[in-house]
Design an enzyme around this catalytic site. Structure first.
Site: not given
Ligand code: FAD
Length: 448
Positions: A44, A273, A278, A300
Site C-alpha cells: 500500500c 473444500s 485454509y 490489506g
Molecule cells: C500499490 C498498491 C496499493 C495498495 N493500497 C492499499 C490500501 O491503501 N489499503 C488496502 O487495504 N489495501 C491496499 N492494497 C492491497 C493490499 O496490498 C493487498 O490486499 C494485500 O497485499 C494482500 O495480501 P496477501 O497476503 O493476501 O497477498 P500478497 O500481498 O499478494 O502476497 C502473496 C504472496 O505470496 C507469494 N506467492 C504466490 N504464490 C506463491 C507460491 N506458489 N510459492 C511461494 N510464494 C507464493 C507472492 O509472491 C506474494 O509475495 C494495495 C495494493 C497495491 C499493489
C-alpha cells in the site's frame, strides 16, 4: 510432536496468519514459504515512495527478519511452492538454487495473494510496460523516472491507478489516465461522487480520459503510447493498472474448490473444500455482509483479518470471519475519498431497491478558519430502511466516518436510527450537525 503449520505466501495475510498461529500454539512448528526476496512489506505504501512522501522502498518493510526470529517462525524466502499433496499432506517447494523439498503439514494456509492483470490487448508483450504490485515493480518505475521519463500513461482509474498517477505527477511527469468506464473509481463511488473527484484531479493537472477502452499498446519493441477510444496517447512510461487476479492455480491443481468469484472458496473459519487447508487474503473469497453472497475484496485490511482467523483455527483454536463490506479509503492530493458497503450502482445490480441521501457540509464550524468541504452519500435499502453503503469525499475526517458507517451497517442500523445519533461537536473539529446525521435526515425526507 509439535503441530506443523505451513503457510504459502508471507505478506499481509500470511504473516498475520503466522503471528496468530504462534499466539495460539506456542510450540507449533510454523513455516512460511514465499517466492519473493522481501516479505512482510506494505504494498500500500509503494505509490508514496514513488511520489516522494516516504523516503525509500526498504522503509516499507514492516516485518524484518528479527520479527520472524522473535516469533520462532521458519521463513523460506525466494522459495516457490510448486504443488500441494492433500492426501499425504505435503507442500513441494523449490528454492532459488533449484533445491526441491516436500514440507509436511498438519494445517496448511494458502495466502498466495494476487498478481497484476493485463487483459489480452494488442501489443501487451511490448517492453517497458510497468505495473505496481511488488517492491521491485516500484523500483523499476522509480528507475524509469530517474532515467528521464517525462510523460506517462496510466491504464485504469481504480485506486492503484490514481495513486500511481498522482505519484508520477508529483515527480514532474505529464500524466494521462485512461479508463474504459465512464467514471473513475468505479468500485468505490457512484458517478455523481466520482465526477467531483475527477474534477479535482483534473484541476491538479492530471489528464483523465474516461469511456476509452485501451485498444492497443503502441511502439516498435518498446511501448511508447496507447490507442484508446480511437485516440493516441503517448508516454515514456506506460503503466498497467487494470487490477489484479487471485493466484489460485496452485490450489486448483490440488483439487481445492474455487468459488463463484473464481477465487478460493472458503467458509467462515477460512477453511477450503479440503480438510486442514485454509485460504486467506487476495486469493480467497469472503461473504459480503449486505448481500450475504460470496465476494472477492482484495484489500490489506481484509487480508490481515482473514490471516488472523485462519492462524487461530490452523493452530487448534476457534475463530470466525464475519464478512466484508469493502471499506476503503485513499488520499488523492488533499482530498480523502472513502467508501463502505454497496454503492447505489452495486445495490441495483444486486436487485436491492434503494433510497440515497447526499449532503455537502464542512469539517469544522463554518466560521472556523480552515473548515474544509465534505460530501456524504448514504445508500439505504428502501424496504427495511437499513443503511447498506456510504461514500464520502472530504478534506479531512473521512476515514473514521467511513468506519462509523461500516459499524452501523454491521449492526444493521437504519437511517432513522442514524438520524437520531448522539454526536459530539466543537468548532475546531466538526460542525454542530454531524454530516452523517444530515445525510440520514435527507434519506428520511425522501422516504416520507
Ligand atoms: C500499490 C498498491 C496499493 C495498495 N493500497 C492499499 C490500501 O491503501 N489499503 C488496502 O487495504 N489495501 C491496499 N492494497 C492491497 C493490499 O496490498 C493487498 O490486499 C494485500 O497485499 C494482500 O495480501 P496477501 O497476503 O493476501 O497477498 P500478497 O500481498 O499478494 O502476497 C502473496 C504472496 O505470496 C507469494 N506467492 C504466490 N504464490 C506463491 C507460491 N506458489 N510459492 C511461494 N510464494 C507464493 C507472492 O509472491 C506474494 O509475495 C494495495 C495494493 C497495491 C499493489
Amino acid at each position: 510432536m509439535p503441530r506443523r503449520i505451513v503457510i504459502i505466501g508471507a505478506h499481509a495475510a500470511g504473516v498475520d496468519a503466522a503471528s496468530a498461529a504462534r499466539k495460539t500454539d506456542r510450540t507449533a512448528d510454523i513455516t512460511l514459504v514465499t517466492e519473493e526476496k522481501h516479505c512482510g512489506y506494505s504494498r500500500c505504501g509503494l505509490p508514496f515512495v514513488i511520489g516522494g512522501q516516504i523516503p525509500s522502498f526498504p522503509s516499507l518493510i514492516v516485518f524484518l527478519p528479527s520479527y520472524f526470529q522473535m516469533m520462532k517462525l521458519n521463513l523460506k524466502t525466494e522459495t516457490k511452492a510448486t504443488s500441494i499433496d492433500t492426501t499425504n499432506k505435503t507442500v513441494e517447494a523449490t528454492d532459488k538454487n533449484g533445491k526441491t523439498e516436500a514440507i509436511p503439514y498438519d494445517s496448511l494456509i494458502i495466502s498466495t495473494g494476487a498478481s497484476s492483470f493485463m487483459p489480452p490487448i494488442k501489443g501487451k508483450e511490448k517492453q517497458g510496460i510497468y505495473s505496481l504490485r511488488t517492491l521491485e515493480d516500484g523500483e523499476k518505475i522509480d528507475a524509469a523516472i530517474k532515467k528521464g521519463g517525462k510523460t506517462a500513461v496510466v491504464m485504469g482509474a481504480g485506486l492503484i491507478g490514481l495513486e500511481t498517477a498522482i505519484a508520477l505527477k508529483e515527480r514532474g511527469l505529464k500524466v494521462t489516465v485512461i479508463e474504459m468506464l465512464p467514471q473513475i473509481l468505479p468500485q468505490m463511488l457512484d458517478p455523481d461522487l466520482a465526477k467531483g473527484a475527477q474534477e479535482m484531479l483534473e484541476q491538479k493537472g492530471i489528464n483523465i480520459q474516461t469511456g476509452k477502452p485501451v485498444e492497443e499498446i503502441l511502439g516498435a519493441e518498446k511501448a511508447t503510447g496507447v490507442l484508446a477510444g480511437g485516440q493516441q496517447f503517448d508516454g515514456d512510461l506506460i503503466v498497467s493498472a487494470f487490477g489484479v487476479r487471485a493466484n489460485t492455480q496452485l490450489a486448483a491443481n490440488a483439487g481445492i474448490a474455487l468459488g463463484d468469484t473464481k477465487a478460493i472458496k472458503t467458509n467462515a473459519r477460512m477453511e477450503t473444500s479440503v480438510k486442514d487447508v485454509y485460504a486467506v487474503g487476495d486469493c480467497a473469497e469472503s461473504t459480503h455482509i449486505v448481500t450475504q453472497k460470496p465476494t472477492l475484496m482484495q484489500f490489506g485490511t481484509v487480508a490481515v483479518r482473514h490471516g488472523k482467523v485462519s492462524g487461530i483455527n490452523a493452530a487448534g483454536g476457534y475463530a470466525l470471519f464475519t464478512g466484508v463490506l469493502g471499506s476503503s479509503v485513499s488520499r488523492l492530493y488533499e482530498t480523502d475519498v472513502g467508501s463502505t458497503g454497496l454503492t447505489d450502482g452495486a445495490a441495483q445490480r444486486a436487485r436491492i431497491e434503494t433510497v440515497t441521501g447526499t449532503i455537502t457540509s464542512k469539517t469544522k464550524a463554518d466560521y472556523y478558519p480552515g473548515a474544509l468541504p465534505i460530501k456524504v452519500k448514504l445508500v439505504v435499502e428502501k424496504e427495511s430502511q437499513r443503511i447498506i453503503g456510504a461514500q464520502i469525499i472530504g478534506g479531512e475526517e473521512v476515514t473514521q466516518r467511513i468506519n462509523a458507517i461500516s459499524f452501523a451497517i454491521q449492526k444493521q442500523m437504519t437511517a432513522r436510527e442514524l438520524a437520531k445519533a448522539d454526536t459530539a461537536y466543537a468548532p475546531p473539529v466538526c460542525e454542530t450537525w454531524e454530516p452523517l446525521v444530515l445525510a440520514a435526515e435527507m434519506v428520511m425526507m425522501k422516504l416520507r
